[in-house]
Design an enzyme around this catalytic site. Structure first.
Site, PDB file in Angstrom:
ATOM      1  N   SER A  64       0.835  -1.201   0.000  1.00  0.00           N
ATOM      2  CA  SER A  64       0.000   0.000   0.000  1.00  0.00           C
ATOM      3  C   SER A  64       0.872   1.255   0.000  1.00  0.00           C
ATOM      4  O   SER A  64       1.629   1.472  -0.948  1.00  0.00           O
ATOM      5  CB  SER A  64      -0.930  -0.076   1.200  1.00  0.00           C
ATOM      6  OG  SER A  64      -1.880   0.954   1.155  1.00  0.00           O
ATOM      7  N   ASP A 108     -10.166  -5.571  -3.316  1.00  0.00           N
ATOM      8  CA  ASP A 108      -9.592  -4.560  -2.426  1.00  0.00           C
ATOM      9  C   ASP A 108     -10.431  -3.292  -2.520  1.00  0.00           C
ATOM     10  O   ASP A 108     -10.573  -2.705  -3.595  1.00  0.00           O
ATOM     11  CB  ASP A 108      -8.155  -4.308  -2.896  1.00  0.00           C
ATOM     12  CG  ASP A 108      -7.407  -3.322  -2.034  1.00  0.00           C
ATOM     13  OD1 ASP A 108      -8.041  -2.476  -1.375  1.00  0.00           O
ATOM     14  OD2 ASP A 108      -6.170  -3.407  -2.018  1.00  0.00           O
ATOM     15  N   HIS A 113      -7.360  -6.012   0.873  1.00  0.00           N
ATOM     16  CA  HIS A 113      -6.188  -5.186   1.142  1.00  0.00           C
ATOM     17  C   HIS A 113      -5.437  -5.658   2.372  1.00  0.00           C
ATOM     18  O   HIS A 113      -4.447  -5.071   2.746  1.00  0.00           O
ATOM     19  CB  HIS A 113      -6.656  -3.745   1.373  1.00  0.00           C
ATOM     20  CG  HIS A 113      -5.580  -2.708   1.186  1.00  0.00           C
ATOM     21  ND1 HIS A 113      -5.052  -2.416  -0.051  1.00  0.00           N
ATOM     22  CD2 HIS A 113      -4.956  -1.904   2.059  1.00  0.00           C
ATOM     23  CE1 HIS A 113      -4.143  -1.450   0.084  1.00  0.00           C
ATOM     24  NE2 HIS A 113      -4.057  -1.121   1.351  1.00  0.00           N
TER      25      HIS A 113
END
EC number: 3.1.2.12
Lengths: 282, 704
Positions: free
Chosen positions: A149, A226, A260
């Site tokens: 991320s 996600d 995620h």
């Protein structure tokens, strides 16, 4: 620089340790985790840096990702620093989870009140490697970087801004184009001010367009379910298009059903470590 | 057995091995909080029950030991208790702290309920606690509790607790501080001087404690060990029991069959004998009957003569004389014939001797193990022999008990060296169809003979020493025109084939060379779609620009008809196989592997018999798919590969694709080929594919 060991646990024949030190770049005490594989007892090993995402610390990667077995097998020293300076008592640093503490965005801030402490880019690319090289059995010529991320964004920009420094780079659900997403806009305006030209220096998609340098082999895994992907925070398509244009080798895998979270990371961490080992152990 | 509490009572009153425990309930006291006694004893009982339950996995043999264990545990607990008590100031330092930790397995389990007992007792007495700071118990509070209990134990606090005291020693109010070995009881030091202990040996109390603890400890270990031994023994017994059942079953069967055999034999004999007797009887009866019949005839004749004579006597003189003379002749004649009055047959039957010898033999053989049946030798398999050895396999009947085998052999000479037959001509190796990998080679050849040949022999030499005429390996007895031979990796070999018949072996065929580097295969022209051409060397596939006929070729089982594809012939050996394909960036192609029987009317990757990577180039965009059963993961690749490396790993059930020039890994299938697969290639648009094989795996591939 004095290192203080906070903890040490044996894992897959190696040692997972956490240290604390006084950082010059960040002007505060910083913690980082380092995994020493069994091979490190007898010789120098390559180093692999992991950058965590928003709200992360040095803890989440080492406890949730299950990377130790692969790192032990391939003989890699894995370093996981914190995601931002901590305990600096800057006003507003804890107001939101995506800016300030736990959200350093791996930039060197130029705006007050952040510029004294929030220099994560220099910390990751300069201070920390020097510290690691001096204190642990690592080979300074063989380094790679990866992250998740915001940390994926960090890994990509560190690699793109320093051609040849890293042998390989990979990312999980990275923020590929912060210039165009809400997270990036919020962070960059806070840390770098309103001049968008300054922002481009920290945007992977932009950096690729002018990447001159040596061959990179980028592996990106992205969960299809996600929610941040669907929210338009990650924007991998832009990055891929830029890489295709510039012929930067990328294998981008859209993984059906994955989100995620660290469950997603744990599923594919072995593939990523093998990807890096291929270059670090070549 | 009854689990009884009241540990504080028995300690200093009776011998260590022989405690009497009294239910606390028996003793009433207004200071005792009535709430808890049952609970606590119950709790302790529960703990013990739980422990018992946990330990009762064995065959119940340890029951006696467990009871003993209970007592021992009581003892332990008491000693533990005793340790932390103040027996006198001089013992404070000597207090063996390890006393507490020595008993973790048992003591710890008991602590909690015991502690609770103390707790309730203590609730009225908290104020009286002194702080000795005994670390062993882990908290000063607990020590306090213990001390209080101790006070109760020894009735020091007040007379109201006298009721705890066993009547034996009512006046004992002070602590015992020495131990009389002779009486095996703690006593006060001064007591040594007086009473019965005068002559006895005395040691300090803590020494006694130590030695008693040691003994208990030893016993505990012994008991533990014994439990394990007993459990093992019980398991063993079970196994033996099962084996006994099996053996009994076998013996029963054996005996039954033998016994039946004997019975049958006996029955048979009986039948035979009876029949023989019957015959005899018939004979005798018939003979007698005949005699009877002839007797009867005789009698009739006599009677007739008699009558005639009588008649004669009544006749006139002249007739009488005539007849009498005739009669006299007749009579004379008649009487001359002997009448047999001997009975022709004896009424008696001979004694039959019964021959049971064979039955005896059968009975004797009941107890012996029958000799096993002859084993059956399996026919010789190809490749099971070399120039100097042969592998023989045989099978036996499962009912047989076999101790060992004896193998003997003798060379067989042809009776006459095939007088009329000439040795065959050498075969011709089909060099274009050789397939190899790092560990083996598959060669096939043409017989080279019109007449049938008995077998073939393959001879291999390592190519490093071509001059050496010594053949390093030969494979004999090959019945067909092909052979799979095991080889060493990374070597070069020269191979010859000979044909063999009764006339002897042929000369060597022309040699073929094999390099065991990487996997080597050629394309299989039989599978080739009509629109594809294969180069001479079998490694380039071309789909020409010529306008393709609008009609698709008719369906066929051997060659592809819908998908413009061709397959390779990969050696059917498990392990790793690696090959590369050169492609053009703008080409639409599919490369991968498939089973031999993949449907030829379908596209590659459209079924579950094929796995492949497909590249489509349309509107300046490259699309990559990794197809199996029509599904593909979503993968984007930014740099189109020009050379694709394909790794087939049977061991790990994986098929991987690489961009060779970038050493980039593209994708890996987890597939489980239950049979052997072959490389497959197709061209969706005109273009060409060049295959490179017989190369070893690049290093980056080895990571996968």
């Amino acid at each position: 620089m004095a290192l203080k060991q906070i903890s040490s646990n044996k894992c897959f024949g190696g040692l997972q340790k956490v240290f604390e030190h006084d950082s010059v770049e960040l002007n505060c005490k910083m913690k980082f985790a380092v995994y020493l594989p069994p091979k490190a007892e007898t010789g120098k090993c390559p180093a692999l840096y992991w950058l965590s995402g928003l709200t992360g610390t040095e803890q989440n990667f080492i406890s949730k990702s299950g990377y130790h077995q692969a790192a032990s097998e391939h003989g890699l020293v894995v370093i996981a620093p914190d995601t931002s300076p901590c305990g600096c008592n800057i006003k507003g640093e804890d107001e939101s989870w995506d800016f300030g503490t736990g959200a350093g965005f791996y930039v060197d801030a130029t705006e007050d009140p952040w510029k004294t402490n929030y220099r994560m880019y220099s910390y990751i690319t300069e201070e920390l490697p020097k510290l690691i090289n001096a204190n642990f059995p690592v080979d300074p010529q063989r380094t790679s970087i990866f992250g998740h991320s915001m940390g994926g964004h960090g890994a990509l920009i560190c690699a793109l801004k320093n051609p040849g420094k890293y042998k390989s780079v990979s990312a999980f659900a990275p923020i590929c184009n912060p210039l165009l997403c809400r997270w990036g806009k919020k962070a960059f305006s806070g840390y770098l001010g309103t001049d968008q030209s300054k922002w481009k220096a920290y945007d992977a998609t932009h950096l690729v367009k002018s990447y001159p340098g040596s061959q990179l082999d980028i592996l990106i895994d992205q969960g299809k379910d996600d929610q941040f992907l669907l929210d338009g925070q990650l924007l991998p398509d832009n990055f891929i298009a830029a890489c295709t244009e510039k012929k930067i080798p990328v294998v981008f895998r859209l993984q059906d059903g994955y989100d995620h979270s660290y469950y997603f990371i744990a599923t594919f961490i072995t593939d990523h470590i093998r990807h890096h080992a291929k270059y670090l152990n070549a | 057995m009854e689990e009884e509490s009241g540990e504080e009572l028995g300690l200093d009153r009776s011998t260590p091995k022989d405690f009497h425990f009294y239910h606390m309930d028996l003793y009433d006291s207004e200071d005792r909080l009535q709430l808890f006694p049952e609970e606590n004893t119950r709790r302790r009982k529960e703990v013990v029950q739980a422990e018992r339950a946990n330990e009762s996995t064995g065959a119940g043999d340890g029951k006696a030991q467990r009871d003993l264990q209970e007592e021992v545990e009581e003892l332990v607990h008491l000693y533990g208790l005793e340790d932390d008590h103040e027996l006198g100031d001089e013992f404070v330092e000597n207090m063996p702290r390890m006393g507490v930790s020595e008993y973790p397995p048992y003591g710890m389990k008991r602590r909690d309920p015991a502690r609770e007992q103390r707790d309730w007792r203590l609730s009225g007495e908290a104020t009286e606690a002194e702080d000795l700071g005994f670390g062993g118990w882990g908290s000063a509070g607990q020590c306090q509790d213990l001390r209080e209990v101790y006070r109760y134990t020894h009735g020091r606090a007040s007379e109201e607790y006298e009721c705890y005291v066993i009547p034996e020693e009512e006046d004992e109010e002070e602590a015992a501080d020495v131990f009389c070995v002779t009486c095996k009881t703690p006593i006060r030091a001064f007591q040594k001087v007086f009473d019965e202990h005068k002559e006895h040996e005395v040691i300090p109390l803590n020494e006694a404690l130590e030695s008693a603890k040691d003994e208990i400890h030893k016993n505990m270990y012994k008991l533990e060990k014994q439990i394990i031994d007993m459990e093992n023994f019980a398991n063993h017994l079970e196994e033996v029991f099962i084996t006994v059942e099996e053996n009994f079953g076998k013996q029963e069967q054996n005996f039954e069959s033998h016994y039946n055999e004997i019975l049958e034999t006996l029955a048979q004999k009986y039948e035979e004998k009876i029949q023989a007797l019957g015959e005899k009887k018939k004979e005798k009866v018939e003979a007698l009957y005949e005699q009877l019949v002839s007797c009867g005839e005789n009698l009739d004749t006599c009677k007739e003569l008699m009558e005639t004579i009588e008649e004669m006597c009544h006749e006139e003189k002249v007739d009488f004389i005539k007849d009498a003379v005739a009669m006299a002749d007749r009579l004379g004649k008649f009487l001359k014939t002997k009448t047999d009055v001997e009975i022709s047959t004896q009424p008696d039957f001979e004694d039959q001797t019964l021959d049971f010898s064979d039955v005896e033999q059968l009975m004797g053989s009941i107890n012996t193990i029958p000799a096993p049946s002859a084993p059956v030798i399996n026919p010789q398999t190809p490749n099971s022999a070399t120039g100097s050895s042969v592998r023989v396999c045989w099978s036996l009947y499962s009912d047989d008990t076999v101790e060992s085998y004896q193998l003997s052999y003798r060379p067989v000479q042809d009776s006459s060296p095939g007088k009329d037959q000439a040795a065959p001509s050498p075969p011709i190796i089909k060099t274009k169809e050789i397939r190899s990998c790092e560990e083996a080679v598959l060669i096939c050849w043409e017989s080279g003979n019109l007449n049938p040949v008995d077998s073939y022999t393959v001879e291999l030499t390592q190519a490093e020493s071509p001059e050496a005429s010594g053949v390093t390996e030969s494979v004999v007895g090959i019945p067909t025109c092909e052979s799979l031979v095991q080889l060493q990796p990374g070597q070069s070999y020269v191979i010859y084939v000979r044909a063999l018949n009764t006339g002897g072996p042929s000369t060597r065929s022309e040699p073929a060379t094999v390099h065991t580097i990487g996997s080597y295969f050629r394309l299989n022209k039989d599978t080739c779609h009509p629109w594809l051409t294969i180069s001479q060397d079998g490694l380039t596939i071309l789909r020409s620009e010529r306008s393709t006929p609008t009609k698709e070729p008719p369906p066929s089982d051997t060659h592809f008809t819908r998908c413009v594809a061709v397959m390779g012939n990969l050696i059917p050996v498990r392990g790793h196989h690696y090959w590369e394909v050169e492609v053009d960036e703008h080409l639409d192609y599919t490369v991968g592997v498939a089973f031999e029987d993949v449907p030829k009317q379908e596209d590659l990757g459209a079924n579950c018999l094929s796995w492949c990577m497909r590249h489509t180039f349309a509107s300046s965009r490259h699309k990559y798919e990794f197809l199996h059963n029509r599904t593909t993961p979503d993968i984007r690749i930014t740099v189109p590969p020009k050379k694709i490396g394909i790794l087939l790993d049977y061991e790990n059930s994986k098929l991987s694709f690489f961009n060779v020039e970038l050493s980039q890994h593209l994708y890996t299938f987890s597939c489980q080929p239950h049979k052997f697969v072959h490389p497959c290639f197709s061209l969706e648009k005109p273009g060409c594919l060049k295959i490179r094989n017989g190369i070893s795996m690049p290093k980056h591939v080895t990571f996968y």
